[in-house]
Design an enzyme around this catalytic site. Structure first.
Site, PDB file in Angstrom:
ATOM      1  CB  SER A 126      -0.909   0.014   1.238  1.00  0.00           C
ATOM      2  OG  SER A 126      -1.586   1.257   1.329  1.00  0.00           O
ATOM      3  N   GLY A 127       0.843   1.995  -1.075  1.00  0.00           N
ATOM      4  CA  GLY A 127       1.678   3.189  -1.168  1.00  0.00           C
ATOM      5  C   GLY A 127       1.426   4.116   0.001  1.00  0.00           C
ATOM      6  CB  SER A 128      -1.690   5.667   1.239  1.00  0.00           C
ATOM      7  OG  SER A 128      -2.495   4.491   1.311  1.00  0.00           O
ATOM      8  N   GLY A 129      -0.092   3.307   2.743  1.00  0.00           N
ATOM      9  CA  GLY A 129       0.018   2.577   4.008  1.00  0.00           C
ATOM     10  C   GLY A 129      -1.215   2.731   4.877  1.00  0.00           C
ATOM     11  CD  GLU A 161      -0.134   2.299  -8.315  1.00  0.00           C
ATOM     12  OE1 GLU A 161      -0.159   2.549  -9.534  1.00  0.00           O
ATOM     13  OE2 GLU A 161      -0.730   2.994  -7.464  1.00  0.00           O
TER      14      GLU A 161
HETATM   15  O1  LIG Z   1      -4.835   1.708  -7.828  1.00  0.00           O
HETATM   16  C1  LIG Z   1      -4.387   2.588  -7.157  1.00  0.00           C
HETATM   17  C2  LIG Z   1      -4.452   4.013  -7.646  1.00  0.00           C
HETATM   18  O2  LIG Z   1      -4.633   4.030  -9.022  1.00  0.00           O
HETATM   19  C3  LIG Z   1      -3.234   4.826  -7.374  1.00  0.00           C
HETATM   20  O3  LIG Z   1      -2.380   4.906  -8.497  1.00  0.00           O
HETATM   21  C4  LIG Z   1      -3.812   2.269  -5.816  1.00  0.00           C
HETATM   22  O4  LIG Z   1      -3.002   1.153  -5.909  1.00  0.00           O
HETATM   23  C5  LIG Z   1      -4.985   2.005  -4.856  1.00  0.00           C
HETATM   24  O5  LIG Z   1      -5.745   3.185  -4.750  1.00  0.00           O
HETATM   25  C6  LIG Z   1      -4.473   1.565  -3.486  1.00  0.00           C
HETATM   26  O6  LIG Z   1      -3.767   2.603  -2.870  1.00  0.00           O
HETATM   27  P1  LIG Z   1      -2.593   2.318  -1.886  1.00  0.00           P
HETATM   28  O7  LIG Z   1      -3.097   1.307  -0.885  1.00  0.00           O
HETATM   29  O8  LIG Z   1      -2.280   3.635  -1.232  1.00  0.00           O
HETATM   30  O9  LIG Z   1      -1.439   1.780  -2.679  1.00  0.00           O
END
Ligand SMILES: O=C([C@H](O)CO)[C@H](O)[C@H](O)COP(=O)(O)O
Length: 191
Positions: A93-96, A158
């Site tokens: 998870s980018g945002s965590g 990603e």
């Molecule tokens: O699909 C996503 C979005 O397009 C951002 O580029 C993210 O992977 C999705 O929203 C999940 O977010 P995170 O958990 O923060 O990675």
């Protein structure tokens, strides 16, 4: 409306993406990456979770872990069993802070499993729930000013998840001494 595409735009866009991915994946701490690899090899079973593109990147990793012979499950698939002690949940998870991912990490810990988190946010709820954190210094998906990446949303994170986990697979495969022909026996034959 976007302007007409040309060779220069193709070249600039490609360089921008490749350059950012190169910089970010090289900045991931090798010690954490090494420990994550050791956890995978010791795990009775490996689970992956992420939503959106983060989850899709980890689904690609899950396939490669399966090719290595690891018992691997993608959380949410109807055949995914219960997670248990010493299993490993790999969570991206980018945002965590994506709730489904954080909740899964907390549940996994309650069950005695290890949690390997990939995130841009070392202070996030996901990082706190994890036993091993691979900090991917990419942009948060809401970095609208383009401070950490010129790409849209969480693209850089990603892409980096895929690279970091593909590099992990590559290293584990190389050190296993298994021939590509042998790995091929686990490749899907119903496709
Ligand atoms: O699909 C996503 C979005 O397009 C951002 O580029 C993210 O992977 C999705 O929203 C999940 O977010 P995170 O958990 O923060 O990675």
């Amino acid at each position: 409306m976007p302007k007409k595409l040309d060779d220069t735009l193709f070249s600039d866009a490609t360089r921008a993406v490749v350059g950012e991915v190169d910089r970010v994946s090289a900045a991931v701490q090798s010690a954490a990456w090494i420990r994550a690899g050791a956890l995978l090899l010791e795990a009775p079973a490996v689970f992956t979770i992420g939503t959106g593109r983060s989850g899709l990147a980890l689904q690609m990793a899950a396939m490669r872990f399966m090719h290595l012979g690891l018992a691997t499950h993608v959380v949410g698939e109807t055949t995914a069993p219960a997670i248990g002690a010493r299993d490993v949940l790999v969570a991206a998870s980018g945002s965590g802070s994506t709730k489904r991912v954080v909740r899964a990490a907390e549940t996994a810990r309650e069950q005695g499993a290890e949690v390997v988190a990939l995130t841009t946010a070392p202070e996030s709820a996901l990082a706190r729930a994890a036993t091993e954190v691979l900090v991917v210094p990419a942009a948060d998906k809401q970095d609208f000013d383009g401070n950490a990446s010129v790409q849209y949303g969480g693209s850089l994170f990603e892409q980096s998840v895929l690279l970091v986990t593909d590099a992990l697979f590559h290293a584990l495969w190389q050190t296993s001494g298994t021939q590509a022909r042998e790995l091929w026996r686990l490749h899907a034959n119903l496709e």
